[in-house]
Motif scaffolding. Structure first.
Motif, PDB file in Angstrom:
ATOM      1  N   LEU A   1      14.571  32.054  29.008  1.00 10.16           N
ATOM      2  CA  LEU A   1      15.312  31.776  27.586  1.00 10.16           C
ATOM      3  C   LEU A   1      16.939  31.796  28.075  1.00 10.16           C
ATOM      4  CD1 LEU A   1      13.570  33.807  24.795  1.00 10.16           C
ATOM      5  CD2 LEU A   1      13.072  31.259  25.706  1.00 10.16           C
TER       6      LEU A   1
ATOM      7  N   ARG B   1       6.832  31.415  15.066  1.00  9.42           N
ATOM      8  CA  ARG B   1       7.006  29.870  15.458  1.00  9.42           C
ATOM      9  C   ARG B   1       5.490  29.439  16.039  1.00  9.42           C
ATOM     10  NH1 ARG B   1       4.929  30.625  20.541  1.00  9.42           N
ATOM     11  NH2 ARG B   1       5.796  32.617  21.477  1.00  9.42           N
TER      12      ARG B   1
ATOM     13  N   TYR C   1      12.301  24.461  29.222  1.00  8.99           N
ATOM     14  CA  TYR C   1      12.102  23.638  27.854  1.00  8.99           C
ATOM     15  C   TYR C   1      12.544  22.314  27.717  1.00  8.99           C
ATOM     16  CZ  TYR C   1      10.866  28.171  25.603  1.00  8.99           C
ATOM     17  OH  TYR C   1      10.260  29.488  25.320  1.00  8.99           O
TER      18      TYR C   1
ATOM     19  N   GLY D   1       2.475  28.006  21.559  1.00  8.85           N
ATOM     20  CA  GLY D   1       2.419  26.992  22.531  1.00  8.85           C
ATOM     21  C   GLY D   1       1.472  26.484  23.355  1.00  8.85           C
TER      22      GLY D   1
ATOM     23  N   TYR E   1      11.346  22.286  21.059  1.00  8.21           N
ATOM     24  CA  TYR E   1      10.912  22.343  22.506  1.00  8.21           C
ATOM     25  C   TYR E   1       9.527  22.803  22.669  1.00  8.21           C
ATOM     26  CZ  TYR E   1      15.668  22.141  22.931  1.00  8.21           C
ATOM     27  OH  TYR E   1      17.310  22.195  23.041  1.00  8.21           O
ATOM     28  N   ALA E   2       8.545  22.720  23.914  1.00 11.43           N
ATOM     29  CA  ALA E   2       7.269  23.315  23.743  1.00 11.43           C
ATOM     30  C   ALA E   2       6.437  22.397  22.820  1.00 11.43           C
ATOM     31  CB  ALA E   2       6.970  24.690  23.838  1.00 11.43           C
ATOM     32  N   SER E   3       5.549  23.163  22.241  1.00 10.76           N
ATOM     33  CA  SER E   3       4.648  22.375  21.566  1.00 10.76           C
ATOM     34  C   SER E   3       5.127  22.030  20.200  1.00 10.76           C
ATOM     35  CB  SER E   3       3.598  23.357  21.054  1.00 10.76           C
ATOM     36  OG  SER E   3       2.777  23.666  21.987  1.00 10.76           O
ATOM     37  N   SER E   4       6.654  22.714  19.717  1.00  4.78           N
ATOM     38  CA  SER E   4       7.069  22.122  18.457  1.00  4.78           C
ATOM     39  C   SER E   4       7.732  20.855  18.464  1.00  4.78           C
ATOM     40  CB  SER E   4       8.122  23.197  18.164  1.00  4.78           C
ATOM     41  OG  SER E   4       9.385  23.107  18.907  1.00  4.78           O
TER      42      SER E   4
ATOM     43  N   ASP F   1      15.598  23.744  18.049  1.00  3.04           N
ATOM     44  CA  ASP F   1      14.992  23.886  19.250  1.00  3.04           C
ATOM     45  C   ASP F   1      13.726  23.515  19.566  1.00  3.04           C
ATOM     46  OD1 ASP F   1      17.281  24.817  20.444  1.00  3.04           O
ATOM     47  OD2 ASP F   1      16.668  26.950  20.398  1.00  3.04           O
TER      48      ASP F   1
ATOM     49  N   VAL G   1      11.010  27.540  19.022  1.00  2.26           N
ATOM     50  CA  VAL G   1      10.666  28.292  20.109  1.00  2.26           C
ATOM     51  C   VAL G   1      11.295  29.526  19.698  1.00  2.26           C
ATOM     52  CG1 VAL G   1      10.427  26.458  22.057  1.00  2.26           C
ATOM     53  CG2 VAL G   1      12.687  27.468  21.534  1.00  2.26           C
ATOM     54  N   GLU G   2      11.114  30.574  20.315  1.00  2.00           N
ATOM     55  CA  GLU G   2      11.602  31.962  20.375  1.00  2.00           C
ATOM     56  C   GLU G   2      12.973  32.034  20.160  1.00  2.00           C
ATOM     57  OE1 GLU G   2       9.772  34.906  19.819  1.00  2.00           O
ATOM     58  OE2 GLU G   2       7.877  33.762  19.840  1.00  2.00           O
TER      59      GLU G   2
ATOM     60  N   ALA H   1       9.837  34.904  26.564  1.00  2.00           N
ATOM     61  CA  ALA H   1       8.444  34.006  25.996  1.00  2.00           C
ATOM     62  C   ALA H   1       7.504  34.119  26.936  1.00  2.00           C
ATOM     63  CB  ALA H   1       9.417  32.645  25.620  1.00  2.00           C
TER      64      ALA H   1
END
Length: 418
Positions: free
Chosen positions: A187, A289, A45, A292, A15-18, A13, A83-84, A159
């Protein structure tokens, strides 16, 4: 797709900052493989994910053996949760593949916020008083026994600030419970259980870390700013980057390390939220993780490196990471984040004062969540800020001034709506 020719890094996953990790790994000579933990991506996401950054894309349909075979074909050196919601699957994949792993024994405690606090408490770390319940009468009884006052209600697993309610009085507690119980989180998970916690008085902080073999390195520390707006008592209005050392930071980092050890976070990034209360530091929650909100953008500009960079270091060159784990980061430029707060809803036509904002001495960048033509909602949580402003400057006073100026600009005339 075919397996990568070189050992890969797997991100579950991304997504977001990852989503920004894959290019960093690629620059180190490692392709990334994306694992989607569920057939459907939660709407919050889906934005920003870049499929072209990955050598392969694997969808987990619930068959762990099938996903293990697909992931194993790429000879991964690490599995990271993005993400979470990705934490349990990432833990299981890394453990089964005999890679550096936080393991599955404490995986539930790294996602379930109630178990998290109880696990930390059992390890001898002072923790908040709380109740996990599906019954309104039990909740109201707990609230009365606790003496009333302010409490916090939230989902067991979510999250950001999704579903977080600050309640004063039994009526607000009941209303928050009825809103949360049976609802669906950002989520995509159903909130069957509600978590109630005592309200922690004091400033909130963030300590971001990266770990390898149980050794923890602090990447950045933030002091949060809140305001009351749109019916929300404590809306996250922004944050300021703190120096690594100081009386507050030393207390926060010591507590964070104890929390990470209690939760079995020995590898990878972690995002820890804490409050410094009159009774000492207390954990709000930890996410296993990366942080974000694209916090790595101002952090990289301020420090020269970020939690994302250190995550790549820990995975690809653990020897070098461990050799520098005790080094403190140094602030070259002071940084603040300002979340712009939309006071009302509509369809965005433009940001009339955007040029004025960009002209500030410390303006660095802006992250738009709402573009012209998109709907704007009154800002009530982390998901409804229309834009986030990053301010950086060598002089702390200029950043502080511009942060207040940015807040002054914010308001009805900052948004042209239809």
């Amino acid at each position: 797709m075919n397996a990568s020719s070189a050992p890969a890094v797997v991100i579950v996953d991304a997504y977001a900052s990852s989503r920004c990790l894959a290019p960093l790994f690629k620059a180190r000579g490692h392709d990334c493989v994306h694992v989607q933990s569920t057939p459907d991506i939660p709407p919050n996401y889906a934005r920003g994910y870049h499929p072209d950054d990955f050598a392969a894309h694997i969808v987990h349909h619930g068959d762990l053996a099938e996903t293990l075979r697909a992931v194993g074909a790429h000879r991964p050196i690490a599995v990271l949760p993005g993400v979470e919601r990705a934490v349990p699957l990432a833990d299981e994949l890394s453990e089964r593949l005999a890679l550096p792993s936080n393991g599955t024994a404490l995986s539930p405690a790294r996602r379930d916020k109630y178990r998290m606090i109880e696990t930390v408490r059992a390890a001898g770390v002072p923790a908040v008083e709380q109740l996990r319940t599906t019954d309104l009468d039990e909740l109201l009884g707990w609230y009365e026994k606790a003496g009333g006052g302010r409490v916090v209600l939230k989902p067991i697993s979510s999250a950001g600030s999704d579903g977080v309610f600050f309640c004063s009085g039994a009526e607000e507690v009941e209303a928050a419970f009825r809103t949360l119980h049976g609802s669906t989180s950002v989520l995509g998970q159903r909130n069957e259980t509600v978590l109630a916690q005592e309200y922690l008085v004091g400033h909130e902080y963030i300590v971001n870390t990266v770990s390898r073999d149980g050794v923890h390195r602090v990447s950045d520390i933030w002091k949060m700013h809140t305001l009351s707006a749109n019916g929300v008592a404590e809306l996250a209005a922004g944050a300021e980057l703190l120096p690594r050392r100081g009386p507050e930071q030393d207390l926060l980092v010591d507590h964070t390390v104890r929390v990470l050890d209690a939760l079995g976070i020995a590898h990878g990034p972690a995002h820890t939220e804490l409050k410094l209360t009159p009774d000492g530091v207390r954990l709000v929650e930890t996410g296993a993780r990366v942080c974000g909100a694209d916090v790595h953008v101002p952090v990289t500009a301020a420090l020269g490196t970020s939690q994302l960079d250190l995550t790549v270091d820990a995975c690809t060159d653990p020897g070098a990471f461990l050799a520098r784990a005790d080094e403190d980061y140094r602030i070259a430029r002071h940084a603040r984040i300002v979340n712009m707060v939309a006071p009302r809803g509509g369809t965005l036509r433009s940001y009339p004062r955007l040029a004025e904002l960009r002209a500030l001495d410390s303006f660095h960048d802006v992250l738009f969540r709402v573009q012209p033509g998109d709907p704007v909602h009154p800002s009530t949580d982390d998901w409804t800020f229309p834009l986030r402003v990053y301010l950086l400057h060598e002089t702390a006073a200029i950043v502080a001034r511009d942060a207040l100026t940015t807040r002054y600009m914010d308001g009805s005339d900052f948004y042209e709506l239809t």
